[in-house]
Design a protein around this motif. Structure first.
Motif, PDB file in Angstrom:
ATOM      1  N   GLY A   1       7.518  13.897   1.618  1.00  0.00           N
ATOM      2  CA  GLY A   1       6.795  12.830   2.760  1.00  0.00           C
ATOM      3  C   GLY A   1       6.686  11.687   2.439  1.00  0.00           C
ATOM      4  O   GLY A   1       7.066  10.700   3.262  1.00  0.00           O
ATOM      5  N   THR A   2       6.056  11.143   1.191  1.00  0.00           N
ATOM      6  CA  THR A   2       5.819   9.716   0.896  1.00  0.00           C
ATOM      7  C   THR A   2       7.183   9.070   0.763  1.00  0.00           C
ATOM      8  O   THR A   2       7.330   7.910   0.872  1.00  0.00           O
ATOM      9  CB  THR A   2       5.033   9.595  -0.218  1.00  0.00           C
ATOM     10  OG1 THR A   2       5.433  10.378  -1.466  1.00  0.00           O
ATOM     11  CG2 THR A   2       3.607  10.004   0.237  1.00  0.00           C
ATOM     12  N   LEU A   3       8.193   9.723   0.178  1.00  0.00           N
ATOM     13  CA  LEU A   3       9.561   9.087  -0.038  1.00  0.00           C
ATOM     14  C   LEU A   3      10.253   8.763   1.161  1.00  0.00           C
ATOM     15  O   LEU A   3      10.838   7.704   1.429  1.00  0.00           O
ATOM     16  CB  LEU A   3      10.598  10.169  -0.986  1.00  0.00           C
ATOM     17  CG  LEU A   3      10.442  10.002  -2.347  1.00  0.00           C
ATOM     18  CD1 LEU A   3      10.945  11.362  -3.134  1.00  0.00           C
ATOM     19  CD2 LEU A   3      10.749   8.631  -3.198  1.00  0.00           C
ATOM     20  N   VAL A   4      10.064   9.793   2.120  1.00  0.00           N
ATOM     21  CA  VAL A   4      10.751   9.299   3.215  1.00  0.00           C
ATOM     22  C   VAL A   4       9.901   8.311   4.084  1.00  0.00           C
ATOM     23  O   VAL A   4      10.504   7.408   4.808  1.00  0.00           O
ATOM     24  CB  VAL A   4      10.877  10.706   4.236  1.00  0.00           C
ATOM     25  CG1 VAL A   4      10.955  10.329   5.709  1.00  0.00           C
ATOM     26  CG2 VAL A   4      11.630  11.673   3.717  1.00  0.00           C
TER      27      VAL A   4
ATOM     28  N   TYR B   1       9.684   2.888   6.277  1.00  0.00           N
ATOM     29  CA  TYR B   1       8.892   1.629   6.465  1.00  0.00           C
ATOM     30  C   TYR B   1       9.746   0.335   5.855  1.00  0.00           C
ATOM     31  O   TYR B   1       9.977  -0.449   6.415  1.00  0.00           O
ATOM     32  CB  TYR B   1       7.490   1.817   5.840  1.00  0.00           C
ATOM     33  CG  TYR B   1       6.856   0.483   6.123  1.00  0.00           C
ATOM     34  CD1 TYR B   1       5.957   0.292   7.159  1.00  0.00           C
ATOM     35  CD2 TYR B   1       6.707  -0.604   5.114  1.00  0.00           C
ATOM     36  CE1 TYR B   1       5.220  -0.683   7.557  1.00  0.00           C
ATOM     37  CE2 TYR B   1       6.073  -1.767   5.339  1.00  0.00           C
ATOM     38  CZ  TYR B   1       5.398  -1.668   6.633  1.00  0.00           C
ATOM     39  OH  TYR B   1       4.405  -2.802   7.011  1.00  0.00           O
ATOM     40  N   VAL B   2      10.292   0.649   4.705  1.00  0.00           N
ATOM     41  CA  VAL B   2      10.991  -0.197   4.207  1.00  0.00           C
ATOM     42  C   VAL B   2      12.363  -0.585   5.026  1.00  0.00           C
ATOM     43  O   VAL B   2      12.830  -1.962   5.298  1.00  0.00           O
ATOM     44  CB  VAL B   2      11.640  -0.090   2.714  1.00  0.00           C
ATOM     45  CG1 VAL B   2      12.644  -1.257   2.263  1.00  0.00           C
ATOM     46  CG2 VAL B   2      10.392  -0.231   1.842  1.00  0.00           C
TER      47      VAL B   2
ATOM     48  N   VAL C   1       0.779  -1.113   0.079  1.00  0.00           N
ATOM     49  CA  VAL C   1      -0.084   0.064   0.085  1.00  0.00           C
ATOM     50  C   VAL C   1       0.957   1.160   0.192  1.00  0.00           C
ATOM     51  O   VAL C   1       0.486   2.296  -0.708  1.00  0.00           O
ATOM     52  CB  VAL C   1      -0.865   0.025   1.192  1.00  0.00           C
ATOM     53  CG1 VAL C   1      -1.828   1.275   1.416  1.00  0.00           C
ATOM     54  CG2 VAL C   1      -2.065  -1.114   1.219  1.00  0.00           C
ATOM     55  N   ILE C   2       1.834   1.221   0.811  1.00  0.00           N
ATOM     56  CA  ILE C   2       2.931   2.552   1.073  1.00  0.00           C
ATOM     57  C   ILE C   2       3.663   2.507  -0.280  1.00  0.00           C
ATOM     58  O   ILE C   2       3.817   3.787  -0.724  1.00  0.00           O
ATOM     59  CB  ILE C   2       3.843   2.015   2.250  1.00  0.00           C
ATOM     60  CG1 ILE C   2       2.870   2.255   3.324  1.00  0.00           C
ATOM     61  CG2 ILE C   2       4.766   3.320   1.877  1.00  0.00           C
ATOM     62  CD1 ILE C   2       3.755   1.833   4.465  1.00  0.00           C
ATOM     63  N   LEU C   3       4.081   1.641  -0.816  1.00  0.00           N
ATOM     64  CA  LEU C   3       5.072   1.429  -2.221  1.00  0.00           C
ATOM     65  C   LEU C   3       4.109   2.148  -3.219  1.00  0.00           C
ATOM     66  O   LEU C   3       4.336   2.871  -4.296  1.00  0.00           O
ATOM     67  CB  LEU C   3       5.467   0.168  -2.672  1.00  0.00           C
ATOM     68  CG  LEU C   3       6.734  -0.055  -1.593  1.00  0.00           C
ATOM     69  CD1 LEU C   3       7.129  -1.710  -1.875  1.00  0.00           C
ATOM     70  CD2 LEU C   3       7.831   0.856  -2.071  1.00  0.00           C
ATOM     71  N   LEU C   4       2.833   1.605  -3.353  1.00  0.00           N
ATOM     72  CA  LEU C   4       1.842   1.912  -4.421  1.00  0.00           C
ATOM     73  C   LEU C   4       1.630   3.372  -4.426  1.00  0.00           C
ATOM     74  O   LEU C   4       1.401   4.198  -5.409  1.00  0.00           O
ATOM     75  CB  LEU C   4       0.651   1.159  -4.614  1.00  0.00           C
ATOM     76  CG  LEU C   4      -0.107   1.138  -5.577  1.00  0.00           C
ATOM     77  CD1 LEU C   4       0.484   0.780  -6.961  1.00  0.00           C
ATOM     78  CD2 LEU C   4      -1.477   0.121  -5.366  1.00  0.00           C
TER      79      LEU C   4
ATOM     80  N   ILE D   1      10.173  -3.964  12.758  1.00  0.00           N
ATOM     81  CA  ILE D   1       8.813  -4.330  12.741  1.00  0.00           C
ATOM     82  C   ILE D   1       8.554  -5.474  11.649  1.00  0.00           C
ATOM     83  O   ILE D   1       9.334  -5.846  10.561  1.00  0.00           O
ATOM     84  CB  ILE D   1       8.000  -3.036  12.420  1.00  0.00           C
ATOM     85  CG1 ILE D   1       8.364  -2.800  11.222  1.00  0.00           C
ATOM     86  CG2 ILE D   1       8.171  -2.135  13.535  1.00  0.00           C
ATOM     87  CD1 ILE D   1       7.247  -1.762  10.668  1.00  0.00           C
ATOM     88  N   ALA D   2       7.600  -5.994  11.887  1.00  0.00           N
ATOM     89  CA  ALA D   2       6.890  -7.247  10.909  1.00  0.00           C
ATOM     90  C   ALA D   2       6.003  -6.549   9.988  1.00  0.00           C
ATOM     91  O   ALA D   2       5.274  -5.656  10.368  1.00  0.00           O
ATOM     92  CB  ALA D   2       6.292  -8.559  11.351  1.00  0.00           C
ATOM     93  N   ASP D   3       6.144  -6.696   8.629  1.00  0.00           N
ATOM     94  CA  ASP D   3       5.375  -6.011   7.683  1.00  0.00           C
ATOM     95  C   ASP D   3       3.752  -6.863   7.923  1.00  0.00           C
ATOM     96  O   ASP D   3       3.447  -7.986   8.205  1.00  0.00           O
ATOM     97  CB  ASP D   3       5.468  -6.464   6.193  1.00  0.00           C
ATOM     98  CG  ASP D   3       4.754  -6.031   5.349  1.00  0.00           C
ATOM     99  OD1 ASP D   3       4.287  -4.639   5.408  1.00  0.00           O
ATOM    100  OD2 ASP D   3       4.118  -6.754   4.085  1.00  0.00           O
TER     101      ASP D   3
END
Length: 274
Positions: A250-253, A258-259, A191-194, A267-269
């Protein structure tokens, strides 16, 4: 951008032929707040992105094929196994060269020459001017007619490279729909990557150069209905160019952070499928 004649006496607001006002500004509001916030925001991103681009750790999640955009495409044998989606074009790289060095300079150039970012850092960093009705400290004004600012005119070429990079990021996002046991998988990271890719496309296509490419040279819109429709859609995006410029930082950061957390095991995905 043309500049007025200098005549050896200066062309800034303090020039002899300009109105003699001792105060820098008569404004009583906090006009300095916006330039300050701009400096803080840009500085925070630059520091974070620079550090993450050089650390070479926690940028790839092999179980789910998550790759941070700061390392894409990773084309060196220094890249961890599986993260080189387009093969190895280069051998091992010394530590002072970021693994995403192929596209990072072009992306930096695209942002630096962006019409909105020019306004942002001209005002907040160069104080030219820092705000409306606030005198700038410079004695001369040459516009973008001399080095280094004349380089701003190559923005249109950086735009074409940004299109290619957006395609690469799209490929990365699609490849990331990978399950831990193989096959299709779907998690919060997807979701974050997309979302990051969609917003990056919106920012890139909202660029003034894109608006010019789609309809800037047309003399009769009525004779080119398809291009006119595309131009109107790009124009709608263009009105949100400033918002998208900041949102995508912001989304790049967020995507990279997250990655990094998942790759490092912090953390676990959150998985929805496989």
């Amino acid at each position: 951008m043309s500049a007025p004649a200098d005549n050896g006496v200066g062309t800034g607001v303090r020039a002899p032929k300009r109105a003699r006002i001792a105060e820098r500004t008569l404004r009583t509001d906090r006009w300095w707040l916006q330039p300050l916030l701009t400096v803080l925001g840009l500085s925070a991103f630059i520091i974070y992105a620079t550090v993450r681009s050089f650390v070479r750790t926690a940028y790839w999640v092999p179980d789910y094929h998550y790759l941070t955009p700061f390392y894409s495409p990773c084309l060196s044998t220094s890249c961890v196994e599986g993260s080189s989606h387009f093969g190895h074009w280069f051998g091992d790289l010394p530590g002072f060269i970021p693994l995403g060095f192929v596209v990072l300079p072009f992306l930096l150039g695209f942002r630096l020459t962006c019409y909105y970012y020019r306004k942002a850092y001209y005002r907040s960093v160069w104080f030219s001017p820092p705000a409306c009705a606030v005198a700038e400290p410079h004695a001369k004004y040459t516009g973008e007619t001399r080095l280094p600012l004349i380089i701003q005119n190559v923005h249109r070429y950086f735009f074409y490279v940004a299109l290619v990079v957006s395609l690469i990021n799209t490929y990365d996002a699609i490849t990331a729909f990978h399950g831990k046991t193989g096959g299709f998988g779907f998690g919060l990271g997807n979701v974050i990557l997309l979302a990051n890719v969609v917003l990056l496309w919106a920012y890139t296509l909202s660029c003034h150069s894109c608006r010019h490419v789609t309809g800037g040279r047309l003399k009769h819109f009525s004779k080119h209905p398809v291009r006119y429709w595309i131009w109107t859609q790009v124009t709608k995006l263009n009105t949100r160019h400033m918002t998208l410029a900041w949102t995508t930082l912001g989304t790049l950061v967020l995507t990279d952070f997250y990655v990094m957390l998942v790759a490092s095991g912090a953390i676990a995905d959150l998985r929805f499928v496989n």
